[in-house]
Design an enzyme around this catalytic site. Structure first.
Site, PDB file in Angstrom:
ATOM      1  NE  ARG A   5      58.431   3.611   5.098  1.00 43.24           N
ATOM      2  CZ  ARG A   5      57.412   3.520   4.273  1.00 43.24           C
ATOM      3  NH1 ARG A   5      57.341   2.484   3.444  1.00 43.24           N
ATOM      4  NH2 ARG A   5      56.460   4.418   4.270  1.00 43.24           N
ATOM      5  NE  ARG A  50      62.558  -3.265  -0.925  1.00 43.35           N
ATOM      6  CZ  ARG A  50      61.240  -3.236  -0.704  1.00 43.35           C
ATOM      7  NH1 ARG A  50      60.773  -2.864   0.464  1.00 43.35           N
ATOM      8  NH2 ARG A  50      60.394  -3.601  -1.636  1.00 43.35           N
ATOM      9  CD  GLU A  97      53.600   0.257  -2.651  1.00 45.30           C
ATOM     10  OE1 GLU A  97      53.716  -0.965  -2.501  1.00 45.30           O
ATOM     11  OE2 GLU A  97      53.510   1.057  -1.704  1.00 45.30           O
ATOM     12  CB  SER A 111      50.465   2.487  -0.736  1.00 38.37           C
ATOM     13  OG  SER A 111      49.708   1.396  -0.299  1.00 38.37           O
ATOM     14  NE  ARG A 162      59.865   2.459  -3.988  1.00 38.69           N
ATOM     15  CZ  ARG A 162      59.249   1.404  -3.461  1.00 38.69           C
ATOM     16  NH1 ARG A 162      58.001   1.131  -3.800  1.00 38.69           N
ATOM     17  NH2 ARG A 162      59.875   0.613  -2.604  1.00 38.69           N
TER      18      ARG A 162
END
Length: 425
Positions: free
Chosen positions: A262, A277, A349, A352, A391
Site C-alpha cells: 500500500r 503501517r 485494528e 476488518s 500487526r
RNA sequence: GGAGAGAUGGCUGAGUGGCUGAAAGCGAUUUCCUGCUAAGAAAUUGACUGGGUUUUACCCUGGUCCGAGAGUUCGAAUCUCUCUCUCUCCGCCA
C-alpha cells in the site's frame, strides 16, 4: 457499484441511505437520474434509427441480389446515417458520464447501522480477554523488536525506503509461524487455500473497487497494466469474475496468505514508528462468495473465524461495528477487530470483516444461477483479515513482553516454532 | 527476446460480406416411452439492454454483443488497421 435500476426505482430510499454516510452523495444521485432520463431518450432514438437502418439495408440487399437498383433506399440510408452520427456520439457519452459518477458512489450502508461521521461513532459489540497488568512500564513493539534484534528499521529503509522493515531471526520465524497457524485454522474452517498472483491487472482492481477512485493507494508496475495487490481480497474475489456459477458451487470459501502493498498516500505522519503501517505487510485474507440470503450469516461466521484466532493467541481485543461514516467504500456492514497494544495503551485494528452485498459482484460480474431456467443473479461477497500478520507480531511483542526484554511465545504457536517458549536477545 | 498460429455460445467446433445470434456434436432442461435403472424419441437451451405489458414472474417488440478498440461498406463474426491475450517452436531463466 450500485444498481442503476434500484436508483431509478427507489431514488428516495437510495438517497436516504447514502446520506447516512455522507450527505453530499445525495446530489450525485440526482445527477445520475437526470442523465439517465436523457440517456434513455437518446438510446431510444438511436435504436429506432438502427431499426430503420437494418430494415433498409435488408431491402437494399434483396434488390441488389435480384439485379435491381436501390437508389431510393440508399439515399434514405445516407440521411439516417448522418442522423445516427450525432446520436451515436452522444448516447455512449451520456452513459459514460453516468457510470463515472456511479463508480464514485460508495455502497449503501446496512439499514441497522449507527449513523456517524467517523470512528468515534463506532459501536463496541464485545470485548474479549484480559488486559495484561504489568508491574513495569510496558514498551512499545518497535522498542522491544529493536532490543531483541528482530526488527531492523534502519536497514529496511536502506534497502527500500521508509515504512519498510527488515524482520529477522525469531521475528521472521514468528511471522512464518503465524502464517502457518492462520492458514491451518482457515483450512479447518473450510476455506480453500490459494496462492494467487500478487500482481493484478486494472480490471481486477476495478472489480473489487480500488479503481478508479483509489488509484493513488496502490503501487503500479511501470509500463504494464499490473499493480501490486493492496490485499489478497483482490485476486481472490476476482477468481470468479465474469463467470456464472451454479447454486451448488455456493458458498465458496477462499483464503490466501500474501504480502500486501500500500502506498499509504495521505498518511504521511501517521504511525511512523514500528510496523503498524508499512508499505509491505503479510496478511491472511478470508473471502466468501455466497447467495444474497446467506450473506448476513456468512459475514458473522467469517468475523467469528477471525476472532477465534485472537482468542487462540490469547490477545485481548474488542469487536467494533463501524458506523455509516467510517466504513470502507464498498462495504455495507463492517466489523473491525481491534487488539490491545499495552505499550501504546490502546486498541488497534487487526482485522476488518466486511459484507459487500452485491456491490463488488456487480462490478466484477460474479453471478450464479439457481437452476437452469432462472436468471443469473449476483453473488454477495464478504471478506476479512484472518489476520494481519505484522500487526499480530507487534501485538504479541507488546502483550507477551517480560521485564527483562524477552517475549513469551503464545502457547498455540509453540509447535510452529520448535517448542520455543521465549524469544530472548 | 526471435519466428509462426490463433481468439466464435456451458464445452468441442463450422462459418471469408446480406438467407448467421450464429451449423453440427457434446452437455443441460422439459416431455414421451420401457416395471425401476440404463438405453431411446421429441422439444427447449447465450448474455446484456431500451420500450410495451405487469405487483413480480411470464410474455410481446426493438437494440447491442463472435478477444478489445477504430475503420471500409447500404450491410461485417467474415475485409483493413491498432492493441490485448493464448498456443507452438527457438533462445534465455527460477
Amino acid at each position: 457499484m450500485l444498481d442503476l435500476k434500484l436508483i431509478r426505482k427507489e431514488p428516495d430510499k437510495v438517497k436516504e441511505l447514502l446520506s447516512r454516510r455522507d450527505t453530499s452523495l445525495v446530489a450525485k444521485i440526482d445527477q445520475i437520474i437526470a442523465i439517465d432520463i436523457e440517456h434513455r431518450a437518446a438510446l431510444q432514438e438511436k435504436q429506432e434509427l438502427e431499426t430503420k437502418r437494418n430494415q433498409l439495408s435488408k431491402e437494399v440487399g434483396a434488390k441488389k441480389s435480384q439485379g435491381q437498383t436501390a437508389d431510393t433506399e440508399m439515399q434514405e440510408l445516407a440521411q439516417i446515417k448522418s442522423k445516427m452520427q450525432a446520436i451515436s456520439d452522444k448516447e455512449p457519452d451520456l452513459f459514460n458520464q453516468q457510470i463515472a459518477i456511479l463508480e464514485g458512489i460508495p455502497n449503501l450502508p446496512a439499514e441497522d447501522l449507527i449513523v456517524g461521521a467517523n470512528e468515534e461513532a463506532n459501536q463496541e459489540i464485545s470485548k474479549w480477554g484480559e488486559i495484561p497488568n504489568f508491574n513495569f512500564t510496558a514498551l512499545e513493539h518497535d522498542e522491544i523488536g529493536k532490543n531483541l534484534d528482530i526488527l531492523d528499521f534502519e536497514r529496511g529503509v536502506k534497502i527500500a525506503k521508509s515504512r519498510f522493515t527488515l524482520i529477522q531471526k525469531h521475528g521472521a520465524k514468528l511471522e512464518r509461524a503465524l502464517i502457518n497457524f492462520f492458514l491451518d485454522q482457515a483450512s479447518q474452517n473450510g476455506y480453500r487455500e490459494c496462492v494467487p498472483p500478487i500482481l493484478v491487472n486494472s480490471t481486477s482492481l476495478y472489480g473489487t473497487g480500488q479503481l478508479p477512485k483509489f488509484a493513488e493507494d496502490v503501487f503500479k508496475v511501470e509500463n504494464e497494466d499490473l499493480y501490486l495487490i493492496p490485499t489478497a481480497e483482490v485476486p481472490l474475489t476476482n477468481i470468479y469474475r465474469d463467470e456464472i456459477l451454479s447454486e451448488d458451487d455456493l458458498p465458496i470459501y477462499l483464503c490466501a496468505y500474501t504480502p500486501n502493498f500500500r502506498s499509504e498516500a495521505g498518511s504521511a505522519s501517521k504511525d511512523t514508528r514500528g510496523i503498524i503501517r508499512q508499505h509491505q505487510f503479510n496478511k491472511i485474507e478470508l473471502v466468501k462468495l455466497c447467495k444474497a440470503e446467506d450473506s448476513a450469516e456468512e459475514h458473522e461466521k467469517l468475523t467469528n473465524n477471525a476472532e477465534s484466532l485472537l482468542q487462540a493467541l490469547k490477545l485481548p481485543y474488542r469487536k467494533m461495528l463501524l458506523c455509516t461514516g467510517d466504513m470502507g467504500f464498498g462495504a455495507s456492514k463492517c466489523y473491525d477487530l481491534e487488539v490491545w497494544f499495552p505499550g501504546q495503551a490502546k486498541y488497534r485494528e487487526i482485522s476488518s470483516c466486511s459484507n459487500f452485498g452485491d456491490f463488488q459482484a456487480r462490478r466484477a460480474q460474479i453471478r450464479f444461477r439457481r437452476d437452469s431456467k432462472s436468471k443469473a443473479e449476483l453473488v454477495h461477497t464478504i471478506n476479512g483479515s484472518g489476520l494481519a500478520v505484522g500487526r499480530t507480531v507487534a501485538a504479541i511483542l507488546e502483550n507477551y513482553q517480560n521485564q527483562d526484554g524477552s517475549v513469551n511465545v503464545p502457547e498455540v504457536l509453540r509447535p510452529y516454532l520448535g517448542d520455543l517458549e521465549k524469544i530472548e536477545a
